[in-house]
Design a protein around this motif. Structure first.
Motif, PDB file in Angstrom:
ATOM      1  N   THR A  36      30.460  60.397  -6.410  1.00  0.00           N
ATOM      2  CA  THR A  36      29.456  59.499  -5.850  1.00  0.00           C
ATOM      3  C   THR A  36      28.843  58.639  -6.951  1.00  0.00           C
ATOM      4  OG1 THR A  36      27.704  61.145  -6.079  1.00  0.00           O
ATOM      5  CG2 THR A  36      28.848  61.061  -3.943  1.00  0.00           C
ATOM      6  N   ALA A  37      28.180  57.574  -6.514  1.00  0.00           N
ATOM      7  CA  ALA A  37      27.456  56.700  -7.432  1.00  0.00           C
ATOM      8  C   ALA A  37      26.089  56.395  -6.835  1.00  0.00           C
ATOM      9  CB  ALA A  37      28.216  55.399  -7.646  1.00  0.00           C
ATOM     10  N   THR A  38      25.113  56.277  -7.709  1.00  0.00           N
ATOM     11  CA  THR A  38      23.815  55.766  -7.287  1.00  0.00           C
ATOM     12  C   THR A  38      23.833  54.280  -7.564  1.00  0.00           C
ATOM     13  OG1 THR A  38      22.731  57.853  -7.781  1.00  0.00           O
ATOM     14  CG2 THR A  38      21.315  55.915  -7.600  1.00  0.00           C
ATOM     15  N   VAL A  39      23.558  53.495  -6.520  1.00  0.00           N
ATOM     16  CA  VAL A  39      23.608  52.043  -6.648  1.00  0.00           C
ATOM     17  C   VAL A  39      22.265  51.439  -6.267  1.00  0.00           C
ATOM     18  CG1 VAL A  39      26.093  51.932  -6.209  1.00  0.00           C
ATOM     19  CG2 VAL A  39      24.525  51.687  -4.298  1.00  0.00           C
ATOM     20  N   HIS A  40      21.986  50.289  -6.864  1.00  0.00           N
ATOM     21  CA  HIS A  40      20.773  49.532  -6.576  1.00  0.00           C
ATOM     22  C   HIS A  40      21.197  48.285  -5.815  1.00  0.00           C
ATOM     23  CE1 HIS A  40      16.704  47.986  -7.470  1.00  0.00           C
ATOM     24  NE2 HIS A  40      17.312  46.821  -7.385  1.00  0.00           N
ATOM     25  N   LEU A  41      20.652  48.102  -4.630  1.00  0.00           N
ATOM     26  CA  LEU A  41      20.984  46.921  -3.830  1.00  0.00           C
ATOM     27  C   LEU A  41      20.389  45.681  -4.482  1.00  0.00           C
ATOM     28  CD1 LEU A  41      20.339  48.299  -0.225  1.00  0.00           C
ATOM     29  CD2 LEU A  41      22.470  48.246  -1.509  1.00  0.00           C
ATOM     30  N   GLN A  42      21.145  44.611  -4.512  1.00  0.00           N
ATOM     31  CA  GLN A  42      20.693  43.361  -5.132  1.00  0.00           C
ATOM     32  C   GLN A  42      20.160  42.391  -4.080  1.00  0.00           C
ATOM     33  OE1 GLN A  42      23.604  41.576  -7.683  1.00  0.00           O
ATOM     34  NE2 GLN A  42      24.082  43.492  -8.672  1.00  0.00           N
ATOM     35  N   ASN A  43      19.420  42.895  -3.141  1.00  0.00           N
ATOM     36  CA  ASN A  43      18.904  42.060  -2.061  1.00  0.00           C
ATOM     37  C   ASN A  43      17.422  41.755  -2.230  1.00  0.00           C
ATOM     38  OD1 ASN A  43      17.736  44.487  -1.466  1.00  0.00           O
ATOM     39  ND2 ASN A  43      18.729  44.765   0.511  1.00  0.00           N
ATOM     40  N   GLY A  44      16.907  41.949  -3.442  1.00  0.00           N
ATOM     41  CA  GLY A  44      15.502  41.675  -3.693  1.00  0.00           C
ATOM     42  C   GLY A  44      14.593  42.868  -3.476  1.00  0.00           C
ATOM     43  N   SER A  45      15.159  43.986  -3.023  1.00  0.00           N
ATOM     44  CA  SER A  45      14.352  45.184  -2.808  1.00  0.00           C
ATOM     45  C   SER A  45      14.545  46.144  -3.978  1.00  0.00           C
ATOM     46  CB  SER A  45      14.739  45.882  -1.505  1.00  0.00           C
ATOM     47  OG  SER A  45      15.971  46.550  -1.651  1.00  0.00           O
ATOM     48  N   ASP A  46      13.797  47.220  -3.981  1.00  0.00           N
ATOM     49  CA  ASP A  46      13.955  48.269  -4.980  1.00  0.00           C
ATOM     50  C   ASP A  46      14.795  49.423  -4.443  1.00  0.00           C
ATOM     51  OD1 ASP A  46      12.448  46.964  -6.906  1.00  0.00           O
ATOM     52  OD2 ASP A  46      10.564  47.822  -6.181  1.00  0.00           O
ATOM     53  N   GLU A  47      15.504  49.184  -3.358  1.00  0.00           N
ATOM     54  CA  GLU A  47      16.246  50.246  -2.677  1.00  0.00           C
ATOM     55  C   GLU A  47      17.454  50.705  -3.491  1.00  0.00           C
ATOM     56  OE1 GLU A  47      18.520  51.148   1.551  1.00  0.00           O
ATOM     57  OE2 GLU A  47      17.586  49.189   1.243  1.00  0.00           O
ATOM     58  N   THR A  48      17.592  52.026  -3.593  1.00  0.00           N
ATOM     59  CA  THR A  48      18.787  52.623  -4.186  1.00  0.00           C
ATOM     60  C   THR A  48      19.418  53.540  -3.158  1.00  0.00           C
ATOM     61  OG1 THR A  48      17.570  54.465  -5.152  1.00  0.00           O
ATOM     62  CG2 THR A  48      17.911  52.544  -6.561  1.00  0.00           C
ATOM     63  N   ARG A  49      20.715  53.741  -3.302  1.00  0.00           N
ATOM     64  CA  ARG A  49      21.457  54.631  -2.410  1.00  0.00           C
ATOM     65  C   ARG A  49      22.464  55.418  -3.223  1.00  0.00           C
ATOM     66  NH1 ARG A  49      23.345  50.603   2.485  1.00  0.00           N
ATOM     67  NH2 ARG A  49      21.265  49.845   3.022  1.00  0.00           N
ATOM     68  N   THR A  50      22.775  56.611  -2.760  1.00  0.00           N
ATOM     69  CA  THR A  50      23.878  57.382  -3.324  1.00  0.00           C
ATOM     70  C   THR A  50      25.018  57.294  -2.330  1.00  0.00           C
ATOM     71  OG1 THR A  50      22.370  58.848  -4.495  1.00  0.00           O
ATOM     72  CG2 THR A  50      24.615  59.645  -4.141  1.00  0.00           C
ATOM     73  N   VAL A  51      26.158  56.798  -2.809  1.00  0.00           N
ATOM     74  CA  VAL A  51      27.294  56.535  -1.926  1.00  0.00           C
ATOM     75  C   VAL A  51      28.570  57.109  -2.519  1.00  0.00           C
ATOM     76  CG1 VAL A  51      26.229  54.434  -1.018  1.00  0.00           C
ATOM     77  CG2 VAL A  51      27.787  54.287  -2.971  1.00  0.00           C
ATOM     78  N   ASN A  52      29.568  57.334  -1.678  1.00  0.00           N
ATOM     79  CA  ASN A  52      30.886  57.751  -2.154  1.00  0.00           C
ATOM     80  C   ASN A  52      31.505  56.591  -2.922  1.00  0.00           C
ATOM     81  OD1 ASN A  52      30.952  60.355  -1.022  1.00  0.00           O
ATOM     82  ND2 ASN A  52      31.477  59.489   0.971  1.00  0.00           N
ATOM     83  N   LEU A  53      32.170  56.906  -4.021  1.00  0.00           N
ATOM     84  CA  LEU A  53      32.800  55.862  -4.821  1.00  0.00           C
ATOM     85  C   LEU A  53      33.819  55.056  -4.019  1.00  0.00           C
ATOM     86  CD1 LEU A  53      33.280  57.691  -8.223  1.00  0.00           C
ATOM     87  CD2 LEU A  53      31.828  55.704  -7.767  1.00  0.00           C
ATOM     88  N   GLU A  54      34.465  55.700  -3.061  1.00  0.00           N
ATOM     89  CA  GLU A  54      35.470  54.988  -2.266  1.00  0.00           C
ATOM     90  C   GLU A  54      34.856  53.860  -1.435  1.00  0.00           C
ATOM     91  OE1 GLU A  54      35.718  58.050   1.527  1.00  0.00           O
ATOM     92  OE2 GLU A  54      37.090  58.291  -0.146  1.00  0.00           O
ATOM     93  N   GLN A  55      33.537  53.840  -1.279  1.00  0.00           N
ATOM     94  CA  GLN A  55      32.872  52.775  -0.533  1.00  0.00           C
ATOM     95  C   GLN A  55      32.625  51.528  -1.380  1.00  0.00           C
ATOM     96  OE1 GLN A  55      29.741  55.784   0.932  1.00  0.00           O
ATOM     97  NE2 GLN A  55      29.684  54.134   2.427  1.00  0.00           N
ATOM     98  N   LEU A  56      32.806  51.639  -2.693  1.00  0.00           N
ATOM     99  CA  LEU A  56      32.537  50.517  -3.595  1.00  0.00           C
ATOM    100  C   LEU A  56      33.819  49.763  -3.898  1.00  0.00           C
ATOM    101  CD1 LEU A  56      30.161  52.278  -6.127  1.00  0.00           C
ATOM    102  CD2 LEU A  56      29.534  50.901  -4.126  1.00  0.00           C
ATOM    103  N   ARG A  57      33.679  48.446  -4.056  1.00  0.00           N
ATOM    104  CA  ARG A  57      34.820  47.620  -4.438  1.00  0.00           C
ATOM    105  C   ARG A  57      34.340  46.445  -5.274  1.00  0.00           C
ATOM    106  NH1 ARG A  57      34.375  48.858  -0.309  1.00  0.00           N
ATOM    107  NH2 ARG A  57      36.282  49.471   0.597  1.00  0.00           N
ATOM    108  N   GLU A  58      35.232  45.987  -6.134  1.00  0.00           N
ATOM    109  CA  GLU A  58      34.908  44.819  -6.956  1.00  0.00           C
ATOM    110  C   GLU A  58      35.108  43.531  -6.184  1.00  0.00           C
ATOM    111  OE1 GLU A  58      36.054  44.865 -11.213  1.00  0.00           O
ATOM    112  OE2 GLU A  58      36.930  46.805 -10.666  1.00  0.00           O
TER     113      GLU A  58
END
Length: 66
Positions: A36-58
């Motif tokens: 998993t990875a902890t990610v920070h959304l770049q939508n102007g919020s301070d929201e972070t999420r922990t997601v499965n790596l398979e959900q991420l893509r370049e």
């Protein structure tokens, strides 16, 4: 995305675009044990999420790996 690539993005001096669904995110940390990875959304919020790596893509339009 695999663990090695996610970790290399974190330490890279380059700005590498990463997406969770259609949302751009910053990868903050990676947990190799849980894939998993902890990610920070770049939508102007301070929201972070922990997601499965398979959900991420370049590439925003890349297919999800099954």
């Amino acid at each position: 995305m695999d663990v090695t690539r996610a970790k290399s993005i974190i330490v890279s001096a380059d700005h590498i675009k990463v997406y969770l669904d259609d949302e751009p995110v910053w990868i903050e940390s990676v947990d190799s044990g849980t894939q998993t990875a902890t990610v920070h959304l770049q939508n102007g919020s301070d929201e972070t999420r922990t997601v499965n790596l398979e959900q991420l893509r370049e590439n925003k339009h890349a297919p999800i790996d099954d």
